[in-house]
Scaffold this motif. Sequence first.
Motif, PDB file in Angstrom:
ATOM      1  N   GLY A 111      -0.135   4.871  67.161  1.00 18.74           N
ATOM      2  CA  GLY A 111      -0.649   5.729  68.214  1.00 18.74           C
ATOM      3  C   GLY A 111      -0.502   5.132  69.594  1.00 18.74           C
ATOM      4  O   GLY A 111      -0.924   5.730  70.590  1.00 18.74           O
ATOM      5  N   ASP A 112       0.111   3.957  69.673  1.00 19.09           N
ATOM      6  CA  ASP A 112       0.326   3.300  70.949  1.00 19.09           C
ATOM      7  C   ASP A 112       1.701   3.675  71.499  1.00 19.09           C
ATOM      8  O   ASP A 112       2.377   4.541  70.975  1.00 19.09           O
ATOM      9  CB  ASP A 112       0.216   1.778  70.775  1.00 19.09           C
ATOM     10  CG  ASP A 112       1.119   1.274  69.646  1.00 19.09           C
ATOM     11  OD1 ASP A 112       1.650   2.115  68.887  1.00 19.09           O
ATOM     12  OD2 ASP A 112       1.307   0.052  69.517  1.00 19.09           O
ATOM     13  N   LYS A 113       2.123   3.018  72.556  1.00 15.11           N
ATOM     14  CA  LYS A 113       3.454   3.210  73.115  1.00 15.11           C
ATOM     15  C   LYS A 113       4.309   1.994  72.778  1.00 15.11           C
ATOM     16  O   LYS A 113       3.888   0.856  72.985  1.00 15.11           O
ATOM     17  CB  LYS A 113       3.386   3.399  74.644  1.00 15.11           C
ATOM     18  CG  LYS A 113       2.691   4.684  75.074  1.00 15.11           C
ATOM     19  CD  LYS A 113       3.497   5.914  74.654  1.00 15.11           C
ATOM     20  CE  LYS A 113       2.839   7.206  75.121  1.00 15.11           C
ATOM     21  NZ  LYS A 113       3.608   8.395  74.698  1.00 15.11           N
ATOM     22  N   VAL A 114       5.505   2.251  72.246  1.00 22.30           N
ATOM     23  CA  VAL A 114       6.385   1.153  71.858  1.00 22.30           C
ATOM     24  C   VAL A 114       7.728   1.296  72.564  1.00 22.30           C
ATOM     25  O   VAL A 114       8.154   2.394  72.935  1.00 22.30           O
ATOM     26  CB  VAL A 114       6.597   1.101  70.329  1.00 22.30           C
ATOM     27  CG1 VAL A 114       5.286   0.811  69.627  1.00 22.30           C
ATOM     28  CG2 VAL A 114       7.203   2.400  69.818  1.00 22.30           C
ATOM     29  N   LEU A 115       8.400   0.168  72.731  1.00 20.33           N
ATOM     30  CA  LEU A 115       9.664   0.119  73.458  1.00 20.33           C
ATOM     31  C   LEU A 115      10.829   0.456  72.536  1.00 20.33           C
ATOM     32  O   LEU A 115      11.014  -0.170  71.492  1.00 20.33           O
ATOM     33  CB  LEU A 115       9.857  -1.281  74.054  1.00 20.33           C
ATOM     34  CG  LEU A 115      10.957  -1.451  75.104  1.00 20.33           C
ATOM     35  CD1 LEU A 115      10.594  -0.690  76.375  1.00 20.33           C
ATOM     36  CD2 LEU A 115      11.173  -2.929  75.404  1.00 20.33           C
ATOM     37  N   THR A 116      11.627   1.445  72.929  1.00 20.11           N
ATOM     38  CA  THR A 116      12.766   1.862  72.119  1.00 20.11           C
ATOM     39  C   THR A 116      13.949   2.157  73.030  1.00 20.11           C
ATOM     40  O   THR A 116      13.907   1.890  74.234  1.00 20.11           O
ATOM     41  CB  THR A 116      12.401   3.088  71.254  1.00 20.11           C
ATOM     42  OG1 THR A 116      13.448   3.354  70.323  1.00 20.11           O
ATOM     43  CG2 THR A 116      12.149   4.309  72.108  1.00 20.11           C
ATOM     44  N   ASP A 117      15.019   2.722  72.484  1.00 21.67           N
ATOM     45  CA  ASP A 117      16.165   3.128  73.295  1.00 21.67           C
ATOM     46  C   ASP A 117      16.847   4.325  72.625  1.00 21.67           C
ATOM     47  O   ASP A 117      16.389   4.809  71.579  1.00 21.67           O
ATOM     48  CB  ASP A 117      17.139   1.963  73.521  1.00 21.67           C
ATOM     49  CG  ASP A 117      17.744   1.421  72.233  1.00 21.67           C
ATOM     50  OD1 ASP A 117      17.633   2.087  71.185  1.00 21.67           O
ATOM     51  OD2 ASP A 117      18.338   0.327  72.257  1.00 21.67           O
ATOM     52  N   LEU A 118      17.942   4.796  73.193  1.00 19.21           N
ATOM     53  CA  LEU A 118      18.596   5.997  72.665  1.00 19.21           C
ATOM     54  C   LEU A 118      19.191   5.807  71.267  1.00 19.21           C
ATOM     55  O   LEU A 118      19.043   6.689  70.415  1.00 19.21           O
ATOM     56  CB  LEU A 118      19.672   6.479  73.641  1.00 19.21           C
ATOM     57  CG  LEU A 118      19.146   7.282  74.838  1.00 19.21           C
ATOM     58  CD1 LEU A 118      20.290   7.627  75.782  1.00 19.21           C
ATOM     59  CD2 LEU A 118      18.453   8.559  74.372  1.00 19.21           C
ATOM     60  N   PRO A 119      19.894   4.687  70.986  1.00 19.29           N
ATOM     61  CA  PRO A 119      20.393   4.513  69.610  1.00 19.29           C
ATOM     62  C   PRO A 119      19.271   4.522  68.574  1.00 19.29           C
ATOM     63  O   PRO A 119      19.404   5.150  67.519  1.00 19.29           O
ATOM     64  CB  PRO A 119      21.101   3.154  69.671  1.00 19.29           C
ATOM     65  CG  PRO A 119      21.556   3.030  71.086  1.00 19.29           C
ATOM     66  CD  PRO A 119      20.451   3.651  71.889  1.00 19.29           C
ATOM     67  N   PHE A 120      18.165   3.835  68.867  1.00 20.40           N
ATOM     68  CA  PHE A 120      17.030   3.852  67.941  1.00 20.40           C
ATOM     69  C   PHE A 120      16.470   5.275  67.802  1.00 20.40           C
ATOM     70  O   PHE A 120      16.114   5.715  66.708  1.00 20.40           O
ATOM     71  CB  PHE A 120      15.917   2.925  68.436  1.00 20.40           C
ATOM     72  CG  PHE A 120      16.112   1.476  68.100  1.00 20.40           C
ATOM     73  CD1 PHE A 120      16.731   1.090  66.924  1.00 20.40           C
ATOM     74  CD2 PHE A 120      15.658   0.479  68.958  1.00 20.40           C
ATOM     75  CE1 PHE A 120      16.905  -0.243  66.600  1.00 20.40           C
ATOM     76  CE2 PHE A 120      15.824  -0.860  68.645  1.00 20.40           C
ATOM     77  CZ  PHE A 120      16.452  -1.229  67.471  1.00 20.40           C
ATOM     78  N   THR A 121      16.407   5.989  68.925  1.00 16.64           N
ATOM     79  CA  THR A 121      15.884   7.355  68.901  1.00 16.64           C
ATOM     80  C   THR A 121      16.766   8.257  68.051  1.00 16.64           C
ATOM     81  O   THR A 121      16.276   9.137  67.325  1.00 16.64           O
ATOM     82  CB  THR A 121      15.779   7.914  70.335  1.00 16.64           C
ATOM     83  OG1 THR A 121      14.903   7.069  71.097  1.00 16.64           O
ATOM     84  CG2 THR A 121      15.234   9.328  70.343  1.00 16.64           C
ATOM     85  N   SER A 122      18.084   8.046  68.138  1.00 14.42           N
ATOM     86  CA  SER A 122      19.016   8.820  67.320  1.00 14.42           C
ATOM     87  C   SER A 122      18.769   8.575  65.833  1.00 14.42           C
ATOM     88  O   SER A 122      18.773   9.506  65.029  1.00 14.42           O
ATOM     89  CB  SER A 122      20.455   8.450  67.687  1.00 14.42           C
ATOM     90  OG  SER A 122      21.378   9.159  66.897  1.00 14.42           O
ATOM     91  N   MET A 123      18.521   7.316  65.459  1.00 15.01           N
ATOM     92  CA  MET A 123      18.230   6.993  64.055  1.00 15.01           C
ATOM     93  C   MET A 123      16.921   7.643  63.614  1.00 15.01           C
ATOM     94  O   MET A 123      16.813   8.154  62.498  1.00 15.01           O
ATOM     95  CB  MET A 123      18.133   5.480  63.887  1.00 15.01           C
ATOM     96  CG  MET A 123      19.402   4.729  64.209  1.00 15.01           C
ATOM     97  SD  MET A 123      19.129   2.927  64.213  1.00 15.01           S
ATOM     98  CE  MET A 123      20.576   2.378  65.132  1.00 15.01           C
ATOM     99  N   LYS A 124      15.928   7.618  64.495  1.00 22.61           N
ATOM    100  CA  LYS A 124      14.630   8.237  64.196  1.00 22.61           C
ATOM    101  C   LYS A 124      14.799   9.731  63.929  1.00 22.61           C
ATOM    102  O   LYS A 124      14.260  10.280  62.958  1.00 22.61           O
ATOM    103  CB  LYS A 124      13.676   8.005  65.366  1.00 22.61           C
ATOM    104  CG  LYS A 124      12.354   8.779  65.290  1.00 22.61           C
ATOM    105  CD  LYS A 124      11.521   8.529  66.540  1.00 22.61           C
ATOM    106  CE  LYS A 124      10.258   9.363  66.560  1.00 22.61           C
ATOM    107  NZ  LYS A 124      10.524  10.802  66.778  1.00 22.61           N
TER     108      LYS A 124
END
Length: 572
Positions: free
Chosen positions: A368-381
């Motif tokens: 429920g917190d905020k975590v650091l990610t990027d576009l490649p990770f977001t695509s996998m998600k």
Amino acid sequence: MSQDFNIEVVTSKSSLPTLKVNDYYLHSKYDPKKEAEQFVNNHFAENKVHILFGYGYGYFAKAFKDKCKENEHLLIIDPIYKEIESVITQEDFEIISDVNEKNIEMALGNLLKDLNLKVKVICSPNYDKFLSKEYKMVLKIVKEILSVKKIYLNTINYFAEMWQENYIRNIYHIFEDESLSVLENYYNMPVVIASGGPSLIKQIPLLKKMQNHVIIIAAGSTVNTLLHYNIEADFIVSVDGSLANFKHFENNIFENSHLIYSVKNHYDIRNQFKKSSFSFIPVFEPGVYEHIEQMTQKQLPTLLGGASVANYAFVIAQYISSGPIALIGQDLAYTNNQTHAKYNKYFANIDDDDKKIRGTFYTEGYNGDKVLTDLPFTSMKKDFENIVESINKKGRFFNCTEGGVKIKGFTQISFSDFGEFIDLSEEKNLNLVQKANTKTINDWENLCFRIQSEIQIYNEIEKLLNKGLVYLEGSLVKEKFTSNVLKGLEQVDKKIKKLFKTVSMNSILDPIIIDIINNYPSIKGETEQENYMRVYNQNSSLYKGLLNAIKLSKIYTKDLLEKVKKEKLGGV
């Protein structure tokens, strides 16, 4: 939509109807049709996909559509369309009114099938005044979609030749190995998928306790972290065709693990495994299924995957077992400013400069917190979430990473709670008999015959391409395409197209086709001579690119033939 809209139909000075929403005119009060023509002339861009935010009464949309040629498209997005459709004159347009990432991605994806990334977003007058939040969201979504597609395009260009080599050389392994289809619904055991995110380390102690009672599937590069803790996965999934991926495996000989690999996985990885291995085809590999069946006499399953090997590992887990499935180490985020779990060869700590280079941002986390990610990770998600939605078997899938991003569709529980699904009194038995090589000399001789036939097809295509270049060079003398030249090129293209259907070269051909589509667009007002030179250069580049692709494919195929002869037929 929670916002209320005051919608009025107003008659303009030219007697044409216009719309007024919350006191904002969506078209000219004087002549909306003339305004639309001027607006489109100012905003239209050749050879692009146009995204029009705001339909209004339809004047802008119609003017754009009238101006679009065959390779120019229009996508309309209007969050209030359902509010206004009862008071407007409706046209035959595809309009997205339910504005969300999935709908835009699907519609835009259909328009960008040739990977043309030339997109222009245009906002209809005043729409950004009363739909500011929605307009910004559309801009953000489009930017993310194009960024992901650009990464994919760069990947295709970079790996094209490598994928082709892997595919051809893997035919040797696929012919000898099992199809993954033999494991379809084979088990009814809990499965743990270990991925290489930073959170994996804290789950290692419990995984060691479980390892004799669950199926452990390792996603690609995760193997070195597991081996450091003396955990050898039952199955290791690998789909990456790069040399960097092979580096994760090259110093290890896997005595007990079974490799599950895609047809374009790096071909040398298979040699590191002693036990039986299994192959499959990613669903986005058109033409491969028939070619594999023709060459190896086997039917491989086609599996939906995604941007990550972990996506494929998840699909494979539910393909081979009906038991509950847990994800661990699936951070998809830079937990503790780390890229991977320790002892992964990619492990690194990132600083502020790295964050800028990677384009990191914050998103909703597991806790429920905020975590650091990027576009490649977001695509996998997103791929995980799409896969879960397509499978539609809720209650079986658990995210036990206890860190990283929140993945929709998975039940979030602790890894220790997942232990409730495991019977620790019962030792697992994979029940996989180590098969002896059942291929006979005759089988290998028949494979050689099929490989030789493939080489002959390459030779035929090569001759046709050279013939096409001769036709082109001949046309330069007269500086135009004569009827004889056009007829000759048409015959060449027809024969080449037919022959290409009998070989599998999609990987190595994709960058060539994309280049031809995107780099030789028609130009407004081009002269007859300019049109001739554009088409000439387009065809010349195509034939030369195809010749190089054939040359490389033929080298790999001849090497495959020699390998079979040397290792299976005693050098005959």
